[in-house]
Write a protein that holds these residues in place. Sequence first.
Motif, short mmCIF file in Angstrom:
data_model
loop_
_atom_site.label_atom_id
_atom_site.label_comp_id
_atom_site.label_asym_id
_atom_site.label_seq_id
_atom_site.Cartn_x
_atom_site.Cartn_y
_atom_site.Cartn_z
N ARG A 117 -0.99 7.02 -13.12
CA ARG A 117 -2.39 6.58 -13.06
C ARG A 117 -2.47 5.07 -12.79
NH1 ARG A 117 -6.43 9.97 -16.02
NH2 ARG A 117 -7.34 7.96 -16.48
N ALA A 118 -1.57 4.31 -13.40
CA ALA A 118 -1.56 2.86 -13.16
C ALA A 118 -1.23 2.56 -11.71
CB ALA A 118 -0.55 2.19 -14.09
N TYR A 119 -0.26 3.29 -11.15
CA TYR A 119 0.08 3.11 -9.73
C TYR A 119 -1.09 3.52 -8.84
CZ TYR A 119 5.05 2.24 -10.69
OH TYR A 119 6.24 1.71 -11.12
N ALA A 120 -1.79 4.59 -9.21
CA ALA A 120 -2.93 5.06 -8.42
C ALA A 120 -4.05 4.01 -8.40
CB ALA A 120 -3.45 6.39 -8.97
N LYS A 121 -4.32 3.42 -9.55
CA LYS A 121 -5.35 2.36 -9.61
C LYS A 121 -4.90 1.14 -8.80
CE LYS A 121 -7.31 3.75 -14.02
NZ LYS A 121 -7.46 3.46 -15.44
N ALA A 122 -3.62 0.80 -8.90
CA ALA A 122 -3.09 -0.33 -8.14
C ALA A 122 -3.15 -0.04 -6.64
CB ALA A 122 -1.66 -0.62 -8.57
N TYR A 123 -2.89 1.21 -6.26
CA TYR A 123 -3.00 1.61 -4.85
C TYR A 123 -4.43 1.39 -4.36
CZ TYR A 123 -3.54 4.77 -0.88
OH TYR A 123 -3.84 5.29 0.35
N VAL B 198 0.85 -1.20 0.00
CA VAL B 198 0.00 0.00 0.00
C VAL B 198 0.88 1.25 0.00
CG1 VAL B 198 -1.66 1.36 1.34
CG2 VAL B 198 -2.00 -1.10 1.07
N GLY B 199 1.81 1.33 0.93
CA GLY B 199 2.70 2.48 1.02
C GLY B 199 3.62 2.60 -0.18
N LYS B 200 4.09 1.45 -0.67
CA LYS B 200 4.99 1.45 -1.83
C LYS B 200 4.27 2.00 -3.07
CE LYS B 200 8.80 0.41 -4.00
NZ LYS B 200 10.00 1.19 -3.81
N LEU B 201 3.04 1.56 -3.30
CA LEU B 201 2.28 2.04 -4.46
C LEU B 201 1.96 3.53 -4.35
CD1 LEU B 201 -0.06 -1.01 -5.00
CD2 LEU B 201 1.72 -0.20 -6.57
N TYR B 202 1.66 3.98 -3.14
CA TYR B 202 1.39 5.41 -2.93
C TYR B 202 2.62 6.22 -3.32
CZ TYR B 202 0.18 9.78 -0.67
OH TYR B 202 -0.08 11.10 -0.43
N ARG B 203 3.79 5.79 -2.83
CA ARG B 203 5.03 6.52 -3.11
C ARG B 203 5.37 6.46 -4.61
NH1 ARG B 203 7.41 10.75 -2.41
NH2 ARG B 203 7.38 10.63 -0.19
N LEU B 204 5.19 5.30 -5.23
CA LEU B 204 5.48 5.17 -6.66
C LEU B 204 4.57 6.06 -7.50
CD1 LEU B 204 6.09 1.32 -6.89
CD2 LEU B 204 7.79 3.12 -7.35
N CYS B 205 3.32 6.17 -7.11
CA CYS B 205 2.38 7.05 -7.81
C CYS B 205 2.84 8.50 -7.70
CB CYS B 205 0.97 6.88 -7.24
SG CYS B 205 -0.23 8.03 -7.94
#
Length: 120
Positions: A82-88, A56-63
């Motif tokens: 956008r892909a990272y945001a959807k994955a988050y 969860v935190g990793k995807l937020y930071r990557l986005c």
Amino acid sequence: HTKNARKDLLNIEIPRSACNAHKKTRRSKCSDPKWLSKAQDHMLDFERQHAGKNIVGKLYRLCFDASKREDGTYDIYDEDARAYAKAYNDSLDLQKHGGKINLPKHLHENIPAGCQSLLG
């Protein structure tokens, strides 16, 4: 006068048949009879839960990082961001419901090895 009226309202008994007359128990036609054991298995899979919390935190930071431009502004329309945001968003649902996180294959390399099993 108000105190007596309140007491009268609290002491009124409503027959049970009147309360439950309109209620019916409904069961979905596609309900899973093993839902409880599946839910327990999901809740007791601590390794998966730990990985879920980490991703969860990793995807937020990557986005956040993917949307940042060189000039310091943010591009919220960047495809990777956008892909990272959807994955988050998927990762938040994963914690409650299980399943997999949808993320394009070319972005999988940025996800820690311990969390790769959560990706679909």
